[in-house]
Design an enzyme around this catalytic site. Structure first.
Site, PDB file in Angstrom:
ATOM      1  N   PHE A 118       2.105  -0.907 -12.553  1.00 41.63           N
ATOM      2  CA  PHE A 118       3.734  -0.570 -12.319  1.00 41.63           C
ATOM      3  C   PHE A 118       3.918  -2.028 -11.372  1.00 41.63           C
ATOM      4  CE2 PHE A 118       7.584  -0.149 -10.207  1.00 41.63           C
ATOM      5  CZ  PHE A 118       8.402   0.462 -11.238  1.00 41.63           C
ATOM      6  N   ASP A 145      -1.167  -6.241  -5.538  1.00 39.44           N
ATOM      7  CA  ASP A 145      -0.152  -5.414  -5.315  1.00 39.44           C
ATOM      8  C   ASP A 145      -0.016  -4.285  -4.546  1.00 39.44           C
ATOM      9  OD1 ASP A 145       2.442  -3.664  -5.424  1.00 39.44           O
ATOM     10  OD2 ASP A 145       2.797  -4.303  -7.452  1.00 39.44           O
ATOM     11  N   LYS A 165       7.609  -0.786   0.203  1.00 39.77           N
ATOM     12  CA  LYS A 165       7.569   0.771   0.073  1.00 39.77           C
ATOM     13  C   LYS A 165       7.616   1.135   1.850  1.00 39.77           C
ATOM     14  CE  LYS A 165       7.149   2.497  -4.154  1.00 39.77           C
ATOM     15  NZ  LYS A 165       6.516   1.992  -5.306  1.00 39.77           N
TER      16      LYS A 165
END
Ligand SMILES: *Cc1c(COP(=O)(O)O)cnc(C)c1O
Length: 392
Positions: A131, A218, A247
């Site tokens: 993702f 990532d 995040k």
């Protein structure tokens, strides 16, 4: 009056629950019920809710200066760049507002790098089950057919291999001379908390070194201490060429970063990339405060220790449950994989006043705030075990 929420595009399947207040690992709904938050807004509020140090810093910053523009120097952005490069071993930073944007910057860096090497159609190797975001390019990089459905045509220049499979990387390398970079999560988050074999990242690093590819990691979900190191790649003692974070970086204030090593220095030039909001004084003050609080409270080591304890307790208490295929995790990124889809566990946990998430259909994912105390950790385990016991 319309029914509540009918003026929102129906992009989320929301639970019938609205939180109005939070403190630490706790959230209160509009009826006054307290919930233990074992999800942190999906790995965002590492410092917990209602953090006073962050609130004071943001109040101060909002009164002083929220936004200027990247037309001018931004001292707080320079300070944050220095700080994040120091923690990650990278040498330059581009600031943006989200994870997807951080990955977009990484993708643009890879393409510039490829064109610099005279590769005709620079391509990025990505993995199944990954993702990377919801913009067109990051959606294409995402290894989930359901996320692609109905959004074709997708972006060209991505090649997919199975996750945690270095042989597949060799095979693709032999057949495809256009690969210039690998974009990979050190642990797949949305894909089901998939932890690769030890040395997977080191193996990828080796491939990249031998073939002149960029290794782009990532760390949007795994970064900022969650796995027990500042960045998950540090468990393998390697250095990537590009690292993306978001995040937890702003504890809920939107801020993302694409960090680059010397190998990518100078690829993005004035006018070639940018964003209006990215790296504002406000966002950078938030991120600097988050980093400062993680350091001051030693939360990186805390995440590692507490994660080990929660994992051990869950394994002990649920050892005899035949429906659970695996209990795994690294730091405070923890998963219980069931032998079949288990969406009902979300509401069973709500009954226990515990917030969790089910991802990839059959994986219960725990991403509690790093400020969780010992008592709350015990309560988390008690409540989750209670929900699983009544689950049939
Ligand atoms: C959440 C996430 C993203 C996307 O971040 P957004 O801020 O939602 O755009 C990208 N990669 C990983 C690994 C993520 O967990």
């Amino acid at each position: 009056m319309n029914k509540a929420g009918t003026n929102l595009m129906q992009t989320y399947q929301r639970l019938p629950l609205a939180f109005v207040r939070g403190k630490g690992a706790w959230l209160w709904d509009d009826k006054g019920n307290a919930y233990l938050d074992a999800l942190s807004g999906i790995a965002v509020v590492a410092l917990g809710h209602g953090n006073d140090v962050l609130a004071d810093a943001l109040g101060d910053q909002a009164r002083n200066l929220i936004h200027t523009s990247n037309l001018y120097r931004i001292p707080l952005q320079e300070e944050l760049g220095r700080k994040l490069c120091g923690l990650s071993g990278m040498s330059s930073a581009f600031f943006c507002n989200s994870g997807a944007e951080a990955n977009e910057a990484a993708i643009k860096i890879a393409r510039r790098y490829g064109h610099g090497k005279k590769v005709r159609v620079p391509s990025i190797m990505v993995t199944e089950g990954s993702f990377h975001g919801r913009t067109m390019a990051t959606l294409t990089a995402t290894g989930n057919r359901k996320a692609h459905a109905g959004f074709e045509p997708l972006v060209t220049g991505f090649k997919r291999v199975p996750y945690n499979d270095l042989d597949a990387v060799s095979q693709l390398a032999e057949s495809d001379p256009d690969i210039v970079a690998v974009l990979v999560e050190p642990i797949q988050g949305e894909g089901g908390v998939n932890i690769p074999d030890k040395n997977y990242l080191a193996g990828l690093r080796d491939h990249c070194d031998r073939r002149g590819w960029l290794l782009m990691v990532d760390e949007i979900q795994t970064g900022m201490g969650r796995t027990g190191k500042w960045f998950a790649f540090q468990h393998e003692g390697i250095q990537p060429d590009v690292v993306t974070v978001a995040k937890a970086l702003g504890n809920g204030v939107p801020v993302g970063a694409c960090l680059g090593a010397d190998t990518v220095r100078g690829l993005l030039t004035a006018g070639s990339h940018g964003t209006t909001f990215g790296g504002s004084p406000f966002a950078c003050r938030a991120a600097l405060t988050v980093v400062g609080e993680i350091e001051r409270n030693d939360l990186v080591n805390r995440a590692g220790e507490l994660g080990t304890r929660i994992l051990r307790d869950l394994s002990n208490r649920l050892a005899s449950d035949q429906r659970i295929r695996s209990i795994r995790g690294m730091g405070l990124m923890i998963a219980l994989e069931f032998d079949k889809p288990c969406p009902d566990l979300v509401s069973l946990c709500l009954n226990q006043r515990l917030l969790i998430n089910v991802t990839a259909g059959n994986v219960v994912r725990l991403l509690p705030p790093l400020v969780l105390d010992d008592e709350e950790a015990n309560l988390l385990v008690d409540r989750l075990v209670a929900a699983i016991r009544v689950y049939s």
